[in-house]
Structure formats: C-alpha cells, structure tokens
Motif scaffolding. Structure first.
Motif, PDB file in Angstrom:
ATOM      1  N   ALA A  50       0.872  -1.089   0.147  1.00  0.00           N
ATOM      2  CA  ALA A  50       0.028  -0.093  -0.017  1.00  0.00           C
ATOM      3  C   ALA A  50       1.045   1.188   0.014  1.00  0.00           C
ATOM      4  O   ALA A  50       1.781   1.257   0.476  1.00  0.00           O
ATOM      5  N   ALA A  51       0.402   2.327  -0.540  1.00  0.00           N
ATOM      6  CA  ALA A  51       1.012   3.451  -0.759  1.00  0.00           C
ATOM      7  C   ALA A  51      -0.069   4.708  -0.878  1.00  0.00           C
ATOM      8  O   ALA A  51      -1.028   4.506  -1.156  1.00  0.00           O
ATOM      9  N   ARG A  52       0.596   6.020  -0.601  1.00  0.00           N
ATOM     10  CA  ARG A  52      -0.236   7.092  -1.078  1.00  0.00           C
ATOM     11  C   ARG A  52      -0.131   7.223  -2.468  1.00  0.00           C
ATOM     12  O   ARG A  52       0.883   7.266  -3.223  1.00  0.00           O
ATOM     13  N   GLY A  53      -1.443   7.374  -3.082  1.00  0.00           N
ATOM     14  CA  GLY A  53      -1.529   7.476  -4.356  1.00  0.00           C
ATOM     15  C   GLY A  53      -1.438   9.149  -4.927  1.00  0.00           C
ATOM     16  O   GLY A  53      -1.375   9.966  -4.096  1.00  0.00           O
ATOM     17  N   ASP A  96      -5.166   9.578  -2.116  1.00  0.00           N
ATOM     18  CA  ASP A  96      -5.655   8.290  -1.591  1.00  0.00           C
ATOM     19  C   ASP A  96      -4.725   7.295  -1.075  1.00  0.00           C
ATOM     20  O   ASP A  96      -3.576   7.395  -1.478  1.00  0.00           O
ATOM     21  N   VAL A  97      -5.056   6.345  -0.596  1.00  0.00           N
ATOM     22  CA  VAL A  97      -4.345   5.055  -0.499  1.00  0.00           C
ATOM     23  C   VAL A  97      -4.565   3.987  -1.614  1.00  0.00           C
ATOM     24  O   VAL A  97      -5.826   3.716  -1.662  1.00  0.00           O
ATOM     25  N   VAL A  98      -3.445   3.514  -2.233  1.00  0.00           N
ATOM     26  CA  VAL A  98      -3.575   2.612  -3.244  1.00  0.00           C
ATOM     27  C   VAL A  98      -3.038   1.335  -3.055  1.00  0.00           C
ATOM     28  O   VAL A  98      -1.793   1.665  -2.083  1.00  0.00           O
ATOM     29  N   HIS A  99      -3.484   0.214  -3.247  1.00  0.00           N
ATOM     30  CA  HIS A  99      -2.716  -1.076  -2.963  1.00  0.00           C
ATOM     31  C   HIS A  99      -2.837  -2.163  -4.106  1.00  0.00           C
ATOM     32  O   HIS A  99      -3.672  -2.187  -5.038  1.00  0.00           O
ATOM     33  N   ILE A 100      -1.802  -2.999  -3.899  1.00  0.00           N
ATOM     34  CA  ILE A 100      -1.822  -4.149  -4.980  1.00  0.00           C
ATOM     35  C   ILE A 100      -1.343  -5.129  -4.322  1.00  0.00           C
ATOM     36  O   ILE A 100      -0.588  -5.273  -3.119  1.00  0.00           O
ATOM     37  N   LEU A 150      -8.097   2.386  -2.104  1.00  0.00           N
ATOM     38  CA  LEU A 150      -9.149   2.340  -0.983  1.00  0.00           C
ATOM     39  C   LEU A 150      -9.657   3.582  -0.396  1.00  0.00           C
ATOM     40  O   LEU A 150     -10.191   3.560   0.483  1.00  0.00           O
ATOM     41  N   GLY A 151      -9.670   4.561  -1.290  1.00  0.00           N
ATOM     42  CA  GLY A 151      -9.841   5.866  -1.011  1.00  0.00           C
ATOM     43  C   GLY A 151      -9.420   6.617  -0.008  1.00  0.00           C
ATOM     44  O   GLY A 151      -8.232   6.565   0.229  1.00  0.00           O
ATOM     45  N   GLY A 152      -9.985   7.534   0.755  1.00  0.00           N
ATOM     46  CA  GLY A 152      -9.412   8.459   1.854  1.00  0.00           C
ATOM     47  C   GLY A 152      -8.662   9.459   1.261  1.00  0.00           C
ATOM     48  O   GLY A 152      -8.530   9.932   0.047  1.00  0.00           O
ATOM     49  N   ALA A 153      -8.193  10.216   2.138  1.00  0.00           N
ATOM     50  CA  ALA A 153      -7.389  11.514   2.025  1.00  0.00           C
ATOM     51  C   ALA A 153      -6.350  11.665   3.140  1.00  0.00           C
ATOM     52  O   ALA A 153      -6.620  12.085   4.132  1.00  0.00           O
ATOM     53  N   THR A 193       3.100   8.508   4.571  1.00  0.00           N
ATOM     54  CA  THR A 193       2.906   7.253   4.690  1.00  0.00           C
ATOM     55  C   THR A 193       2.116   6.520   5.309  1.00  0.00           C
ATOM     56  O   THR A 193       1.874   6.649   6.631  1.00  0.00           O
ATOM     57  N   PRO A 194       1.237   5.527   4.779  1.00  0.00           N
ATOM     58  CA  PRO A 194       0.262   4.875   5.475  1.00  0.00           C
ATOM     59  C   PRO A 194       0.989   3.619   6.373  1.00  0.00           C
ATOM     60  O   PRO A 194       2.232   3.446   6.225  1.00  0.00           O
TER      61      PRO A 194
END
Length: 498
Positions: A278-281, A285-289, A304-307, A311-312
């Motif tokens: 996961a990382a900040r897009g 937002d948070v994006v993941h693979i 994953l949405g969010g604002a 770093t998460p």
C-alpha cells in the motif's frame, strides 16, 4: 557503559542490500537543494475570509490563487487561529539539512518575520509572516515558535499572513479546498522550489508530509523462500521491486509493478499468503496491489479511497484481513480495515488526535493494536485498543522531545521499545520492562542522526539493532549483542545516502 562489539552478521546483509540499492536506483547526490515542504504553522482555518464559491477574489477570499502578496511573493494567504496560539516554523526536506537565516522585515500591522530557507547551505526561497505577536529576537531555527496569533485590530479577525517566495523555481501551495477549512498543525501548506511554472499555482503533485526519512527509502519483506524483497518508489513514481531467490543469494534486477505513488510503500500479508503493498496515491488516496499467493502474480492497482498525508501503515486485522492507518488531511489518525481475509474494506474512520508524522503500529499486551506518532508538541503520542477489535483509548503522551518519526519494536522481554531522533540529533529511546507496564524515561544512545531511525532484531545475540542515516550522509548503526544488553558505539556502513 559504551563498548565496541564485533560486527553482527546483519552488517554484511545490510551492506549488500545498500550496495545493490545504490546501483539499482542510480547516482546519489550528497548535497541537495529544494524543494522544501512548509507545514501549517498552527492548527487553524486555511485561506479564510468567507466560505465563498469560485471565482475567488481578493475582496472576498484569501485563497492562495488570488490573495495579495505585498512582499512580492509567489503566493500568499491568511491563516486564522485563536488568540495567543503558538506559530511554529515547520520545514522539511527528504534528504538535506534545512536551516534558516533571519532577514529584515516590516509590516503596518503587528510584528513580522522574514527568513531565507536553506538546504545544505544553499538558499531555496523565503518565507514572510505578518501580523504576529511575541516574535523572538535572535537566530531562528526550524521547528521553533516564531510568534503568536493576535488580533491587532487593524485587520479583521485573528490571523497570520504568510507568503512564499522563491527565486530559482516557483513556490506552490497545497490546495486544501474551500476557504475556511480547518487544517492541522504541520500539515503541508506548500513547497519552496517546486516544479510549477508560474506564481499562484497549486502544487502539481500534492506533497506528502515531509518528515525525516528512514533508512533506506525502501521497504523490506521476506519471501516464502527466505530471501528478501525490496519495494521502493521508482523515478517515474511507479512501484518497483527487487528480490532474492534464496537467503544470501544475489539480487534480481529492479522490476516495475506500475502505479503512481507519492511516498514510501508499506508491506503486509495478503489473504493468499503473498505480499500486499500500500502507498499514498497521486490523488492523496491510499492505493494497493497484492499477490494471489506466495510468489504469485500481482493484481491491478486498486484505490482504498481516503485523503491522507504521508506514508500509511499496515498491520494484520483481528478478523484475519488487514488494517491501514494513516494521517488524515486534518492531522488526525484515520484508518480502514477488512472484516476478514480478502474481504472488502470499511469506510475511513477517524481516531482523532493531532499528529505530525507517519503512524507506527505495534501489538498491545491486550492483543489489540497500539499506534504511535509524533504529536504537535514534538512528543510521542499513542492510542491503543483494550483488546482485539475493541474500542480505542484516548491519546496519551510519552513525552520527548523528538525530531523524527518514531519507530517501535518489541524488546526481548515482550515490552515495547520506542526509538526516535532527539532534539540534539541523537538517538533516544524509551522502553517497557514488561508487556503493559509503565515506560522508563527517555535515554540517549548518542550518535548524530540525519534521518529517522529504524529498529530490527539483531541476527545474533538476541538484542536489537538500530540503523539510521548519519548527519554526514552515511548509513550508521548501533546494536546490542545480548538481549537487553549494552549498546555498541556507532559504526558507519558508508553509502552516502540521501
């Protein structure tokens, strides 16, 4: 008592990792200048005059796209706060040493301050603050209080006027939306030395919160075959990775996994036993693979949405899925979770607080999560669950001060140990004697750190080892050779890291 110990096997592994990363990532410059990220000087209303709709104008809004800049800056705005609220100089750069020099300044309303911001001694721009009270005399340093908010009567409301000015590249602002929005202290306000092409422009890519970076700017995980895999952000903003086929073997070439990320990736375990990253897009937002199984193929990127800012952090959820924590745009801690392995994700839910760093997650003695971060006062703050999946406690301070993201690891006795860079640049730590017990006071381990520390279990001896980038740019570390034992002197691993 300080003693020099024999170098643990971890050194050889890390040295090989660093060498491979330096070759794969490309040339690394020791001296850097700009861009410098500037954080909100206090928690308050951003760009406030009135919550109006576009088009904004100087007569009805202090939105940076239109607000006047009497100091001839690239952009300016008004930040509204409370009477007597401390105004602090929050500056950060991902690799260099940030300093400031004080310049002459004046204002027709209250007191003012103008500083030139430098990275490794090279000027990258100026900041101008007006309508302050209690501006200190003498030298100014990053992180210090530069005044207080005061209603002088010559301008409406209690606000501080801020201007960015850069002579080499344009400064830019982080657009927080409609005027009047409350933004937390140290949340990104804008950049000096941006890649924008003109004045009064929002930053092309919203900058993440810039805290001192950990060593290195990659994330390490272990494959099922026992080899390590490194994940990092490539030069085009994509996720890239390199891996070993078996423990101690050579490293693969760096391979892209695509995507568009704006910060350091974090790694967890996916439902099938593979990795999830996961990382900040690029959109904040948070994006993941993820992999479908151990060493399996990778999915497409999913948001994953969010604002979020910065770093998460990712950790196993009680129900068997994962939970992601991050710092929200208001400076709070926010999180989303899965109700089971491979299931959908919850809505983002705030846990409150006011934090200025990436959150760090550990397991509490109760079996629930405990989250640590740096607070607005420069201390370490934390919140925890009273049991697996239960409610969260209030926020509690562990004191400080610290000048980096904290890192937390379980010690030999099961209690937690927190490390961070101290006010003088040294490594400082605080620990529990046993799980769930009170914390010992902050104790220095010396050193001269140029980044946040990262802690791991030592490969031999049962103690801990802490790595960081030194103030001179080299990789450096200190370690225990026995569980709970004395710490070695600091030893360089070279590297010329940024």
């Amino acid at each position: 008592m300080w003693r020099r110990w024999s170098v643990p096997k971890t050194v050889a592994v890390v040295t090989a990792m660093l060498a491979s990363m330096l070759v794969a990532i490309g040339p690394v410059a020791v001296a850097q200048s700009g861009p410098v990220e500037v954080g909100m000087p206090f928690a308050g209303q951003w760009a406030y005059n009135a919550p109006v709709a576009p088009p904004y104008s100087d007569s009805n809004s202090s939105h940076p796209s239109v607000h006047h800049t009497p100091g001839a800056g690239h952009w300016g705005t008004d930040l509204y706060g409370s009477e007597g609220q401390a105004v602090k100089l929050h500056l950060s750069h991902p690799g260099g040493a940030v300093s400031v020099t004080r310049d002459s300044s004046s204002t027709t309303c209250g007191q003012s301050l103008r500083v030139t911001v430098q990275v490794n001694g090279a000027a990258v721009g100026q900041l101008y603050f007006a309508h302050l009270a209690n501006v200190p005399a003498g030298a100014i340093t990053p992180g210090m209080t530069i005044g207080t908010v005061h209603a002088w009567g010559c301008n409406p409301g209690r606000h501080v006027h801020v201007e960015f000015r850069n002579n080499a590249n344009h400064a830019c602002y982080t657009d927080h939306g409609s005027p009047g929005r409350v933004v937390g202290e140290a949340v990104s306000l804008g950049m000096l030395g941006s890649s924008n092409t003109g004045p009064r422009q929002a930053c092309v890519t919203a900058p993440p919160v810039g805290q001192p970076s950990a060593l290195p700017a990659v994330t390490v995980a272990v494959n099922p075959n026992g080899g390590h895999v490194l994940f990092g952000r490539g030069g085009a903003g994509e996720l890239t990775h390199s891996w070993q086929e078996a423990p101690g073997t050579s490293w693969s070439a760096w391979n892209s996994l695509g995507g568009a990320i704006t910060g350091q990736p974090v790694v967890g375990v996916a439902a099938g036993g593979g990795h999830v990253v996961a990382a900040r897009g690029a959109g904040g937002d948070v994006v993941h693979i993820w992999q479908s199984g151990p060493l399996g193929p990778w999915s497409s990127w999913v948001s994953l949405g969010g604002a979020i800012t910065g770093t998460p952090a990712i950790a196993p959820a009680v129900a068997g899925g994962n939970v992601v924590f991050a710092r929200g745009v208001a400076g709070d801690l926010t999180h989303t979770w899965q109700s089971g392995p491979g299931s959908g994700w919850s809505a983002w839910t705030s846990l409150g607080g006011s934090i200025t760093s990436t959150p760090v997650v550990a397991t509490a003695v109760t079996g629930g999560h405990v989250v640590f971060a740096r607070g607005t006062g420069g201390d370490v703050v934390h919140t925890w669950q009273t049991g697996p999946g239960t409610e969260w406690s209030g926020w509690t301070s562990l004191g400080g001060p610290i000048t980096s993201d904290p890192t937390v690891i379980a010690g030999y006795n099961g209690g937690l140990v927190a490390f961070a860079r101290g006010a003088a640049g040294e490594l400082t730590h605080r620990w529990q004697a046993a799980p769930g017990t009170d914390w010992y006071g902050w104790t220095s381990l010396g050193g001269a750190l140029g980044s946040a520390p990262t802690a791991h279990a030592a490969s031999v001896g049962g103690g801990l080892v802490v790595y960081s980038r030194s103030s001179s740019g080299n990789a450096t570390h200190t370690w225990q050779t026995t569980a709970g034992g004395a710490w070695s002197e600091w030893t360089s691993l070279n590297g010329n890291l940024t």
